[in-house]
Design a protein around this motif. Structure first.
Motif, PDB file in Angstrom:
ATOM      1  N   LEU A   1       1.017  -1.307  -0.376  1.00 43.27           N
ATOM      2  CA  LEU A   1       0.358   0.089  -0.076  1.00 43.27           C
ATOM      3  C   LEU A   1       1.223   1.314   0.284  1.00 43.27           C
ATOM      4  O   LEU A   1       1.218   1.587   0.850  1.00 43.27           O
ATOM      5  N   GLY A   2       0.781   1.849  -1.369  1.00 41.68           N
ATOM      6  CA  GLY A   2       2.070   3.361  -1.172  1.00 41.68           C
ATOM      7  C   GLY A   2       3.193   2.291  -0.794  1.00 41.68           C
ATOM      8  O   GLY A   2       4.105   1.312  -1.474  1.00 41.68           O
ATOM      9  N   ALA A   3       4.253   3.272  -0.173  1.00 44.97           N
ATOM     10  CA  ALA A   3       5.236   2.969   0.635  1.00 44.97           C
ATOM     11  C   ALA A   3       5.118   1.753   2.214  1.00 44.97           C
ATOM     12  O   ALA A   3       6.322   0.692   1.795  1.00 44.97           O
ATOM     13  N   ASN A   4       4.515   1.219   2.469  1.00 38.41           N
ATOM     14  CA  ASN A   4       3.890   0.175   3.354  1.00 38.41           C
ATOM     15  C   ASN A   4       3.836  -1.203   2.712  1.00 38.41           C
ATOM     16  O   ASN A   4       2.815  -1.330   1.447  1.00 38.41           O
ATOM     17  N   SER A   5       4.471  -1.833   2.787  1.00 32.56           N
ATOM     18  CA  SER A   5       4.386  -3.449   3.317  1.00 32.56           C
ATOM     19  C   SER A   5       3.472  -3.949   4.488  1.00 32.56           C
ATOM     20  O   SER A   5       4.459  -4.293   5.428  1.00 32.56           O
ATOM     21  N   TRP A   6       2.451  -4.764   3.833  1.00 33.44           N
ATOM     22  CA  TRP A   6       2.727  -5.796   5.262  1.00 33.44           C
ATOM     23  C   TRP A   6       2.594  -7.712   4.758  1.00 33.44           C
ATOM     24  O   TRP A   6       2.066  -7.787   3.591  1.00 33.44           O
ATOM     25  N   VAL A   7       2.511  -7.768   5.958  1.00 28.12           N
ATOM     26  CA  VAL A   7       2.789  -9.708   5.765  1.00 28.12           C
ATOM     27  C   VAL A   7       1.649 -10.701   6.183  1.00 28.12           C
ATOM     28  O   VAL A   7       1.540 -10.007   7.392  1.00 28.12           O
ATOM     29  N   ARG A   8       1.663 -11.778   6.017  1.00 26.29           N
ATOM     30  CA  ARG A   8       0.837 -12.633   6.929  1.00 26.29           C
ATOM     31  C   ARG A   8       0.826 -14.199   5.941  1.00 26.29           C
ATOM     32  O   ARG A   8       1.542 -13.952   4.950  1.00 26.29           O
ATOM     33  N   VAL A   9       0.852 -15.111   7.045  1.00 26.25           N
ATOM     34  CA  VAL A   9       1.012 -16.047   6.667  1.00 26.25           C
ATOM     35  C   VAL A   9      -0.043 -17.168   6.988  1.00 26.25           C
ATOM     36  O   VAL A   9      -0.623 -16.826   7.925  1.00 26.25           O
ATOM     37  N   PHE A  10      -0.932 -18.025   5.959  1.00 24.49           N
ATOM     38  CA  PHE A  10      -2.013 -17.835   5.869  1.00 24.49           C
ATOM     39  C   PHE A  10      -1.504 -20.359   5.569  1.00 24.49           C
ATOM     40  O   PHE A  10      -0.912 -20.679   4.771  1.00 24.49           O
ATOM     41  N   ASP A  11      -2.342 -21.029   6.729  1.00 23.91           N
ATOM     42  CA  ASP A  11      -2.779 -22.372   5.242  1.00 23.91           C
ATOM     43  C   ASP A  11      -3.765 -21.923   5.108  1.00 23.91           C
ATOM     44  O   ASP A  11      -4.632 -21.262   4.848  1.00 23.91           O
ATOM     45  N   ALA A  12      -4.062 -23.439   4.323  1.00 21.84           N
ATOM     46  CA  ALA A  12      -5.407 -23.097   2.536  1.00 21.84           C
ATOM     47  C   ALA A  12      -6.458 -22.821   3.438  1.00 21.84           C
ATOM     48  O   ALA A  12      -7.085 -21.918   2.743  1.00 21.84           O
ATOM     49  N   HIS A  13      -7.063 -23.483   3.979  1.00 23.87           N
ATOM     50  CA  HIS A  13      -8.496 -22.491   5.039  1.00 23.87           C
ATOM     51  C   HIS A  13      -8.003 -21.694   5.120  1.00 23.87           C
ATOM     52  O   HIS A  13      -9.282 -20.816   5.048  1.00 23.87           O
ATOM     53  N   GLY A  14      -7.371 -21.048   6.206  1.00 22.39           N
ATOM     54  CA  GLY A  14      -7.700 -19.279   6.645  1.00 22.39           C
ATOM     55  C   GLY A  14      -7.203 -18.430   4.990  1.00 22.39           C
ATOM     56  O   GLY A  14      -7.639 -17.885   5.089  1.00 22.39           O
ATOM     57  N   LEU A  15      -6.264 -18.811   4.430  1.00 20.93           N
ATOM     58  CA  LEU A  15      -6.396 -18.380   2.796  1.00 20.93           C
ATOM     59  C   LEU A  15      -7.467 -18.176   2.267  1.00 20.93           C
ATOM     60  O   LEU A  15      -8.363 -16.786   1.347  1.00 20.93           O
ATOM     61  N   ASP A  16      -8.177 -19.105   2.525  1.00 24.30           N
ATOM     62  CA  ASP A  16      -9.507 -19.366   1.662  1.00 24.30           C
ATOM     63  C   ASP A  16     -10.662 -18.057   2.313  1.00 24.30           C
ATOM     64  O   ASP A  16     -11.412 -17.692   1.509  1.00 24.30           O
ATOM     65  N   GLU A  17     -10.546 -18.332   3.572  1.00 23.97           N
ATOM     66  CA  GLU A  17     -11.685 -17.517   4.133  1.00 23.97           C
ATOM     67  C   GLU A  17     -11.402 -16.148   4.083  1.00 23.97           C
ATOM     68  O   GLU A  17     -12.318 -15.134   3.884  1.00 23.97           O
ATOM     69  N   PHE A  18      -9.966 -15.760   3.775  1.00 25.78           N
ATOM     70  CA  PHE A  18      -9.657 -14.053   3.937  1.00 25.78           C
ATOM     71  C   PHE A  18      -9.756 -13.618   2.568  1.00 25.78           C
ATOM     72  O   PHE A  18     -10.507 -12.832   2.464  1.00 25.78           O
ATOM     73  N   LEU A  19      -9.621 -13.850   1.632  1.00 26.53           N
ATOM     74  CA  LEU A  19     -10.338 -13.864   0.111  1.00 26.53           C
ATOM     75  C   LEU A  19     -11.469 -13.848   0.303  1.00 26.53           C
ATOM     76  O   LEU A  19     -12.087 -13.282  -0.882  1.00 26.53           O
ATOM     77  N   ARG A  20     -12.436 -14.975   0.615  1.00 25.42           N
ATOM     78  CA  ARG A  20     -13.334 -14.345   1.195  1.00 25.42           C
ATOM     79  C   ARG A  20     -14.724 -13.356   1.474  1.00 25.42           C
ATOM     80  O   ARG A  20     -15.263 -12.983   0.941  1.00 25.42           O
TER      81      ARG A  20
END
Length: 89
Positions: A23-42
């Motif tokens: 986001l602009g000059a800032n970066s953010w990071v997170r690690v997900f398992d498959a279920h968590g990624l699916d929940e995050f995206l949806r």
């Protein structure tokens, strides 16, 4: 202000994914398992189901995907489990 979401497969068994949000000059990071990624995206931001399915398909096929113009508020990223990542300043 919209940012860019980059998702990379870290490992296959069990599946683990790193999500980078720029986001602009800032970066953010997170690690997900498959279920968590699916929940995050949806549920974390309003993407059409077809786009979520396309992103998950790219991750399965080639191990990475990118989505531009993602509207997530920087003020909510920490409460969503993201950590601010050092940037090249």
């Amino acid at each position: 202000m919209p940012g860019t979401l980059h998702i990379f497969r870290l490992k296959s068994d069990p599946p683990q994914y790193q999500v980078n949000f720029n986001l602009g000059a800032n970066s953010w990071v997170r690690v997900f398992d498959a279920h968590g990624l699916d929940e995050f995206l949806r549920h974390s931001w309003a993407l059409p189901e077809s786009e979520v399915e396309a992103m998950l398909g790219e991750l399965r096929a080639i191990g990475h995907t990118t989505e531009a113009f993602v509207d997530m508020q920087e003020s909510h990223l920490a409460e969503m489990g993201f950590a601010e990542s050092p940037s090249d300043k």
